[in-house]
Design an enzyme around this catalytic site. Structure first.
Site, short mmCIF file in Angstrom:
data_model
loop_
_atom_site.label_atom_id
_atom_site.label_comp_id
_atom_site.label_asym_id
_atom_site.label_seq_id
_atom_site.Cartn_x
_atom_site.Cartn_y
_atom_site.Cartn_z
N ASP A 1 0.82 -1.21 0.00
CA ASP A 1 0.00 0.00 0.00
C ASP A 1 0.86 1.26 0.00
OD1 ASP A 1 -1.93 -2.15 1.22
OD2 ASP A 1 -3.13 -0.51 0.41
O1 MRU Z 1 -7.81 -2.94 2.99
P1 MRU Z 1 -7.55 -3.36 1.57
O2 MRU Z 1 -8.31 -4.57 1.16
O3 MRU Z 1 -7.70 -2.21 0.61
O4 MRU Z 1 -6.01 -3.74 1.60
C1 MRU Z 1 -5.43 -4.22 0.43
C2 MRU Z 1 -4.00 -4.62 0.59
O5 MRU Z 1 -3.42 -4.51 1.64
C3 MRU Z 1 -3.30 -5.08 -0.66
O6 MRU Z 1 -2.34 -6.04 -0.35
C4 MRU Z 1 -2.62 -3.85 -1.30
O7 MRU Z 1 -3.54 -2.81 -1.47
C5 MRU Z 1 -1.99 -4.18 -2.59
S1 MRU Z 1 -3.20 -4.46 -3.85
C6 MRU Z 1 -2.32 -4.78 -5.26
#
Ligand code: MRU
Length: 351
Positions: free
Chosen positions: A239
């Site tokens: 992220d």
């Molecule tokens: O809370 P989320 O479902 O948005 O978190 C998503 C993640 O942590 C993913 O691993 C990250 O965004 C990478 S997506 C290619």
């Protein structure tokens, strides 16, 4: 494509409601800034890249709906949208790209309708480009893994980083899907990813649709799985990646990296350049989203902990750079020391 999370419908944005997958595949229409903000905040759409693409289309809708359009109003819209979720850098990254783009277009005296159309085009282009980027990362990851052994491979992944998170092949899950297309997957272990269950609800659904052999494991099972099996690699997304390589990703990623280090299993982060944040030096400065405690104490409406107890629900953690074997981005494989390799990657990508 097995699942398209984001579809531009000509006049509005259509998002698959990821909160109710895999039981129901229902699309929700987004027609305004407020609806786009709510869709990101409430996680109808999630995954760093999809959050970013949704932001572009949402800003297009904000321009279209604006009664008295000006750069000041657009700036306020951008600031508001940026409050939807804090950790994924892609949100701020795409918003500031849109802001710079719109201020340039306004200087050229382009009309409100033209600016709206241009933002829609930008969203569509970014979605298309993401497929190419993900495929480039998947190829790089496959070549790297082949240098270690000949496969077929057993791998572990965490959270959901596939079509549902990226609107295209996917990052970490894109690698796994690509390995499978090349007949190189023996077995995938998908962490269920407490408490929001992106692994069991979404990743496993994508793997099932693609006929990729896999099992869901509880997050705490990775140690046993690594002890009992020869796991070839762990692939996760990101992220936000700080300038020193510290990586924020879904809660539980850091635990997995610590376990992988113990069992000497290579641990790879797969993420496009848009997930890097060179304004942040180390993971200490990454804001971690805290989500409602009911996500832990309840499952949907069903109470699963005593009603009077509380829960601490950080949605992300930061994996220390020394636990990461390599970061795969669209232009190459970055190796430690990451402060150096990330700096060089920026320099190369600017040329
Ligand atoms: O809370 P989320 O479902 O948005 O978190 C998503 C993640 O942590 C993913 O691993 C990250 O965004 C990478 S997506 C290619």
């Amino acid at each position: 494509v097995s699942l398209e999370p984001i579809i531009w419908k000509g006049e509005y944005l259509s998002l698959i409601d990821q909160r109710i997958l895999p039981n129901e595949e229902i699309y929700r229409g987004i027609t305004s800034l407020e609806e786009g903000h709510a869709a990101i905040k409430d996680m109808i759409v999630r995954g760093a890249p999809c959050i970013g693409f949704t932001a572009i289309f949402t800003l297009a809708l904000a321009v279209k709906n604006s009664k008295e359009f000006s750069l000041e109003i657009f700036k306020k819209d951008c600031e508001y949208l940026n409050t939807a979720r804090p950790t994924a850098v892609n949100l701020g990254f795409e918003i500031s790209k849109c802001f710079d783009y719109v201020s340039g277009l306004l200087k050229e005296n382009q009309s409100q309708v033209d600016i709206y159309n241009k933002l829609v085009e930008l969203g569509q282009k970014e979605l298309e480009l993401s497929h190419e980027r993900n495929l480039a990362m998947a190829n790089l990851a496959m070549e790297e893994l082949k240098t270690k052994s000949s496969g077929p491979y057993k791998v572990i992944t965490h959270c959901n980083t596939g079509y549902l998170a990226c609107g295209s092949l996917g990052t970490a899950l894109g690698v796994i899907s690509h390995l499978h297309s090349n007949k190189l997957i023996d077995h995938v272990y998908a962490d269920e990813t407490r408490p929001y269950m992106q692994g069991s609800r979404l990743t496993s659904y994508e793997l099932y649709k693609e006929n990729i052999p896999h099992e869901i494991i509880v997050d705490g099972a990775s140690s046993l799985v690594m002890k009992q099996n020869k796991i070839d690699a762990v692939y996760v997304g990101a992220d936000r990646i700080a300038a020193n390589g510290d990586t924020a990703n879904k809660i539980g990623t850091s635990n997995l990296a610590i376990v992988a280090k113990h069992f000497n299993v290579p641990f790879y982060v797969v993420a496009p350049l848009s997930s890097f944040d060179n304004k942040i030096e180390t993971g200490k400065d990454i804001e971690i989203e805290l989500r409602p405690q009911e996500e832990i104490t309840k499952y949907k409406e069903h109470q699963i902990a005593h009603k009077d107890v509380s829960a601490f629900n950080p949605s992300f953690d930061v994996t220390d750079n020394e636990l990461i074997t390599g970061i795969i981005f669209e232009f190459g494989l970055l190796k430690p020391p990451f402060t150096q390799s990330i700096k060089e990657a920026y320099e190369k990508s600017n040329n």
